[in-house]
Write a protein that holds these residues in place. Structure first.
Motif, PDB file in Angstrom:
ATOM      1  N   TYR A 174       0.810  -1.222   0.000  1.00 25.37           N
ATOM      2  CA  TYR A 174       0.000   0.000   0.000  1.00 25.37           C
ATOM      3  C   TYR A 174       0.845   1.274   0.000  1.00 25.37           C
ATOM      4  CZ  TYR A 174      -3.455  -3.425   1.544  1.00 25.37           C
ATOM      5  OH  TYR A 174      -4.274  -4.525   1.637  1.00 25.37           O
ATOM      6  N   GLY A 175       2.190   1.136   0.137  1.00 24.26           N
ATOM      7  CA  GLY A 175       3.058   2.305   0.116  1.00 24.26           C
ATOM      8  C   GLY A 175       3.552   2.751   1.472  1.00 24.26           C
ATOM      9  N   ILE A 176       3.239   1.979   2.531  1.00 21.92           N
ATOM     10  CA  ILE A 176       3.646   2.333   3.885  1.00 21.92           C
ATOM     11  C   ILE A 176       5.130   1.994   4.084  1.00 21.92           C
ATOM     12  CG2 ILE A 176       3.229   1.955   6.347  1.00 21.92           C
ATOM     13  CD1 ILE A 176       0.823   3.165   4.895  1.00 21.92           C
ATOM     14  N   CYS A 177       5.891   2.943   4.645  1.00 24.82           N
ATOM     15  CA  CYS A 177       7.313   2.729   4.907  1.00 24.82           C
ATOM     16  C   CYS A 177       7.614   2.828   6.407  1.00 24.82           C
ATOM     17  CB  CYS A 177       8.159   3.768   4.170  1.00 24.82           C
ATOM     18  SG  CYS A 177       8.058   3.640   2.368  1.00 24.82           S
ATOM     19  N   SER A 178       8.481   1.945   6.878  1.00 27.70           N
ATOM     20  CA  SER A 178       8.945   1.968   8.265  1.00 27.70           C
ATOM     21  C   SER A 178      10.143   2.895   8.400  1.00 27.70           C
ATOM     22  CB  SER A 178       9.341   0.551   8.702  1.00 27.70           C
ATOM     23  OG  SER A 178       8.260  -0.343   8.596  1.00 27.70           O
ATOM     24  N   ASP A 179      10.569   3.126   9.638  1.00 29.53           N
ATOM     25  CA  ASP A 179      11.772   3.918   9.900  1.00 29.53           C
ATOM     26  C   ASP A 179      12.987   3.020   9.671  1.00 29.53           C
ATOM     27  OD1 ASP A 179      13.812   5.515  10.787  1.00 29.53           O
ATOM     28  OD2 ASP A 179      13.081   5.709  12.843  1.00 29.53           O
ATOM     29  N   LEU A 180      13.337   2.852   8.399  1.00 32.07           N
ATOM     30  CA  LEU A 180      14.372   1.895   8.038  1.00 32.07           C
ATOM     31  C   LEU A 180      15.735   2.289   8.609  1.00 32.07           C
ATOM     32  CD1 LEU A 180      14.717  -0.747   6.564  1.00 32.07           C
ATOM     33  CD2 LEU A 180      15.085   0.506   4.447  1.00 32.07           C
ATOM     34  N   LYS A 185      20.055   1.092  12.454  1.00 37.78           N
ATOM     35  CA  LYS A 185      20.939   1.557  13.530  1.00 37.78           C
ATOM     36  C   LYS A 185      20.756   0.709  14.782  1.00 37.78           C
ATOM     37  CE  LYS A 185      22.170   5.752  16.101  1.00 37.78           C
ATOM     38  NZ  LYS A 185      21.850   7.191  16.331  1.00 37.78           N
ATOM     39  N   LEU A 186      19.497   0.439  15.128  1.00 41.13           N
ATOM     40  CA  LEU A 186      19.187  -0.361  16.311  1.00 41.13           C
ATOM     41  C   LEU A 186      19.690  -1.791  16.158  1.00 41.13           C
ATOM     42  CD1 LEU A 186      17.624  -0.392  19.036  1.00 41.13           C
ATOM     43  CD2 LEU A 186      15.576  -0.976  17.732  1.00 41.13           C
ATOM     44  N   GLY A 191      24.386  -6.274  16.730  1.00 47.86           N
ATOM     45  CA  GLY A 191      25.008  -7.304  15.896  1.00 47.86           C
ATOM     46  C   GLY A 191      24.033  -8.093  15.057  1.00 47.86           C
ATOM     47  N   ILE A 192      22.905  -7.478  14.704  1.00 44.86           N
ATOM     48  CA  ILE A 192      21.843  -8.165  13.961  1.00 44.86           C
ATOM     49  C   ILE A 192      21.792  -7.614  12.531  1.00 44.86           C
ATOM     50  CG2 ILE A 192      19.341  -8.524  13.840  1.00 44.86           C
ATOM     51  CD1 ILE A 192      19.269  -8.317  16.887  1.00 44.86           C
ATOM     52  N   LYS A 193      21.705  -8.508  11.565  1.00 39.74           N
ATOM     53  CA  LYS A 193      21.612  -8.118  10.156  1.00 39.74           C
ATOM     54  C   LYS A 193      20.200  -7.584   9.846  1.00 39.74           C
ATOM     55  CE  LYS A 193      25.601  -9.665   8.274  1.00 39.74           C
ATOM     56  NZ  LYS A 193      26.424  -9.788   9.489  1.00 39.74           N
ATOM     57  N   VAL A 194      20.114  -6.712   8.839  1.00 40.59           N
ATOM     58  CA  VAL A 194      18.822  -6.180   8.393  1.00 40.59           C
ATOM     59  C   VAL A 194      18.604  -6.538   6.929  1.00 40.59           C
ATOM     60  CG1 VAL A 194      17.402  -4.127   8.028  1.00 40.59           C
ATOM     61  CG2 VAL A 194      18.874  -4.288  10.048  1.00 40.59           C
ATOM     62  N   LEU A 195      17.466  -7.195   6.672  1.00 38.98           N
ATOM     63  CA  LEU A 195      17.068  -7.594   5.326  1.00 38.98           C
ATOM     64  C   LEU A 195      15.839  -6.774   4.937  1.00 38.98           C
ATOM     65  CD1 LEU A 195      17.071 -11.474   5.937  1.00 38.98           C
ATOM     66  CD2 LEU A 195      19.044  -9.984   5.512  1.00 38.98           C
ATOM     67  N   ALA A 196      15.802  -6.249   3.731  1.00 38.72           N
ATOM     68  CA  ALA A 196      14.653  -5.467   3.271  1.00 38.72           C
ATOM     69  C   ALA A 196      13.991  -6.154   2.090  1.00 38.72           C
ATOM     70  CB  ALA A 196      15.081  -4.052   2.890  1.00 38.72           C
ATOM     71  N   ALA A 216      20.796   2.810   0.944  1.00 39.94           N
ATOM     72  CA  ALA A 216      21.133   4.118   1.511  1.00 39.94           C
ATOM     73  C   ALA A 216      20.929   4.134   3.020  1.00 39.94           C
ATOM     74  CB  ALA A 216      20.286   5.203   0.852  1.00 39.94           C
ATOM     75  N   ALA A 217      19.983   3.312   3.496  1.00 39.28           N
ATOM     76  CA  ALA A 217      19.718   3.236   4.940  1.00 39.28           C
ATOM     77  C   ALA A 217      20.723   2.353   5.667  1.00 39.28           C
ATOM     78  CB  ALA A 217      18.302   2.711   5.182  1.00 39.28           C
ATOM     79  N   GLY A 218      21.563   1.635   4.923  1.00 42.10           N
ATOM     80  CA  GLY A 218      22.580   0.790   5.541  1.00 42.10           C
ATOM     81  C   GLY A 218      22.153  -0.646   5.767  1.00 42.10           C
ATOM     82  N   ALA A 219      21.061  -1.075   5.133  1.00 45.47           N
ATOM     83  CA  ALA A 219      20.615  -2.468   5.270  1.00 45.47           C
ATOM     84  C   ALA A 219      21.678  -3.409   4.688  1.00 45.47           C
ATOM     85  CB  ALA A 219      19.281  -2.676   4.562  1.00 45.47           C
ATOM     86  N   ASP A 220      21.672  -4.642   5.175  1.00 47.17           N
ATOM     87  CA  ASP A 220      22.677  -5.617   4.736  1.00 47.17           C
ATOM     88  C   ASP A 220      22.297  -6.297   3.427  1.00 47.17           C
ATOM     89  OD1 ASP A 220      24.609  -5.699   7.123  1.00 47.17           O
ATOM     90  OD2 ASP A 220      22.638  -5.868   8.062  1.00 47.17           O
ATOM     91  N   MET A 221      21.001  -6.470   3.197  1.00 51.41           N
ATOM     92  CA  MET A 221      20.547  -7.102   1.965  1.00 51.41           C
ATOM     93  C   MET A 221      19.193  -6.506   1.587  1.00 51.41           C
ATOM     94  SD  MET A 221      21.472 -11.152   2.643  1.00 51.41           S
ATOM     95  CE  MET A 221      21.694 -11.582   0.920  1.00 51.41           C
ATOM     96  N   ALA A 222      18.909  -6.490   0.282  1.00 50.39           N
ATOM     97  CA  ALA A 222      17.611  -6.018  -0.198  1.00 50.39           C
ATOM     98  C   ALA A 222      17.224  -6.789  -1.447  1.00 50.39           C
ATOM     99  CB  ALA A 222      17.655  -4.517  -0.487  1.00 50.39           C
ATOM    100  N   ALA A 223      15.956  -7.182  -1.503  1.00 52.37           N
ATOM    101  CA  ALA A 223      15.405  -7.864  -2.676  1.00 52.37           C
ATOM    102  C   ALA A 223      14.564  -6.852  -3.444  1.00 52.37           C
ATOM    103  CB  ALA A 223      14.558  -9.057  -2.247  1.00 52.37           C
ATOM    104  N   VAL A 224      14.945  -6.610  -4.709  1.00 49.18           N
ATOM    105  CA  VAL A 224      14.350  -5.533  -5.501  1.00 49.18           C
ATOM    106  C   VAL A 224      13.681  -6.112  -6.743  1.00 49.18           C
ATOM    107  CG1 VAL A 224      14.839  -3.427  -6.775  1.00 49.18           C
ATOM    108  CG2 VAL A 224      16.103  -3.900  -4.690  1.00 49.18           C
ATOM    109  N   SER A 225      12.383  -5.848  -6.892  1.00 47.77           N
ATOM    110  CA  SER A 225      11.644  -6.323  -8.072  1.00 47.77           C
ATOM    111  C   SER A 225      11.807  -5.343  -9.223  1.00 47.77           C
ATOM    112  CB  SER A 225      10.153  -6.473  -7.754  1.00 47.77           C
ATOM    113  OG  SER A 225       9.881  -7.615  -7.017  1.00 47.77           O
TER     114      SER A 225
END
Length: 484
Positions: A174-180, A185-186, A191-196, A216-225
């Protein structure tokens, strides 16, 4: 060799060279440049089937790229601001599974929202990791799940300090974004990886004034369609990784499930689309955003519809909003979203992305025009005039918090029995049930079947939602764990 630049298309260029060589094929595919299947050639065109070819030295190999595919992936990584990019020909489903399998194994914990795509839970079935759900807040008026609250993520980390990763949907359908940025950062502080799961966020990397991209947010991995808002062919996708990930290991994980016969139609479409976005993406997505805003204004002027946008932002569970998403709430005209979806297709020859219990999504992207948007607006106005009814008694709640009993892997492979749907209340499900699209499970393996869930399934079926997942295609029976 020419220096690599975003002007280049290494895979496309190699295919053009290959065509000029007039190679005699004694390899697969068996249609031999279309000559063995004239009907297929007439349908798809000689230009297309002539480059539906097998991996060979001049064209590189997707499972172990050393030349043109390697170059194309390096250009993609540069364009997306990633350390590495991996071309995927099994859709973003394959990319999402690659992310989860790269960071977790049996017994590991992953923190994630429950409103994930089924591909995430499929990956948990494969690897045996244990989900720790952060139940999303819900906008009760719209009936949609929101993003991940930072406070909820912090609590989940505090209660599960041994978690190995956090997975974030960004944006949601629906277009909703979290505070990525806040989540990254948290997570990294612990020591936890972030996947988007960034299936619907390709344009974040190229447009201006859009929500932050995962890299750009510093995530460790992202799956992009790339095939959704990026313009490549259906089923083509990109898996991006940050500098902390071992790219060689990620490639090994990908090769566990991805085909050894990568389609050069899909690969070249990724290459060509990346170039287009790198060179023209900012201007293209400015036009897309403006077109979506025009549509929102026109739809809201009709009355009763709510084409929602940035007014939902609350700085937490709705940290930002993707203005290219044309999401429209329909309940105030007395119709479920799926009913509007069906009317638009059957009566007006307009195919939108999906309709659920209370909303529709019209996907606006780089191939759309003002004329097409005006046709959609006109049709929605007519739907309201002709089909509007009292909304009393309509279901509004879209998300039901799950009661997790066991892991998806254990439930999926456990001994099971098939029961009539109405006799499954209180039992533990061993399969998926979901409306598709968007493919977010109503039930996943390992979750208890409640009366609310059964009522929701019955209502969704009655309204015409496309229900998928179970062995029983008619969804009159469900598989449940024996003795549980």
């Amino acid at each position: 060799m020419q220096q690599l630049s975003q002007e280049r298309m290494p895979i496309y260029e190699a295919l053009e060279r290959f065509k000029q060589m007039r190679v005699v094929p004694f390899d697969v595919p068996g249609h031999k440049h279309g000559k063995g299947n004239p009907e297929l050639t007439r349908f798809l065109g000689e230009q297309c089937v002539s480059v539906d070819v097998n991996s060979m030295k001049p064209l590189d190999n997707l499972i172990h790229p050393v030349s043109v595919i390697k170059d194309a992936e390096e250009l993609a990584a540069e364009a997306f601001g990633a350390a590495h990019a991996f071309f995927m020909v099994g859709g973003t489903t394959s990319a999402v599974q690659g992310m989860v399998l790269s960071v977790s194994k049996k017994g590991d914990k992953i923190i994630l929202p429950r409103n994930v795509h089924r591909s995430v839970i499929n990956a948990l079935v494969l690897c045996g990791a244990e989900p720790v759900y952060v139940n999303p807040e819900v906008d009760t008026r719209l009936g949609i799940s929101l993003g991940m609250s930072l406070a909820q993520v912090e609590q989940a980390i505090r209660e599960n300090p041994d978690a190995v990763a956090i997975l974030v949907n960004n944006p949601t359908y629906y277009g909703i974004c979290s505070d990525l940025c806040g989540i990254v950062k948290l997570a990294h502080a612990h020591g936890i990886k972030v996947l988007a799961d960034e299936a619907h966020g390709t344009h974040f990397y190229f447009g201006k004034d859009l929500p932050v991209s995962a890299m750009a947010a510093g995530a460790d991995m992202a799956a992009v369609s790339m095939h959704k808002s990026g313009g490549s062919l259906t089923q083509s996708s990109i898996l991006l990784t940050g500098p902390a990930m071992n790219a060689g290991y990620v490639r090994q994980i990908i090769n566990l499930t991805q085909t050894t016969s990568g389609s050069y139609l899909l690969l070249s479409s990724l290459d060509i689309s990346r170039r287009n976005l790198a060179l023209r993406g900012e201007a293209v997505f400015a036009q897309v955003a403006a077109l979506a805003q025009y549509a929102r204004n026109e739809i809201n002027a009709i009355g009763d519809y709510d084409a929602f946008s940035k007014e939902l932002i609350n700085g937490d569970s709705v940290f930002d909003f993707d203005v290219t998403k044309l999401s429209v709430h329909t309940l105030d005209i007395g119709l479920a979203g799926v009913e509007v979806y069906d009317l638009l297709r059957d009566e007006y020859d307009i195919q939108i992305e999906f309709g659920d219990i209370g909303n529709i999504l019209a996907y606006v992207s780089l191939g759309d025009s003002r004329q097409n948007v005006e046709r959609l607006v006109s049709a929605l106005s007519e739907v309201r005039r002709l089909y509007r009814q009292d909304k009393a008694g309509m279901l509004t709640q879209e998300y039901i918090s799950p009661q997790v009993v066991t892991t998806p892997q254990h439930a999926f492979y456990a001994e099971k029995e098939s029961l009539p749907l109405e006799k499954t209340e209180g039992r533990v499900c061993s399969e998926f049930v979901m409306c598709y699209p968007p493919g977010i499970p109503v039930l996943a393996p390992g979750e208890r079947i409640t009366r609310d869930i059964l009522d929701y399934i019955a209502y969704a079926k009655e309204k015409g939602c496309s229900m998928t997942g179970p062995e029983d295609l008619e969804i009159k029976h469900l598989n449940v764990l024996k003795g549980v």
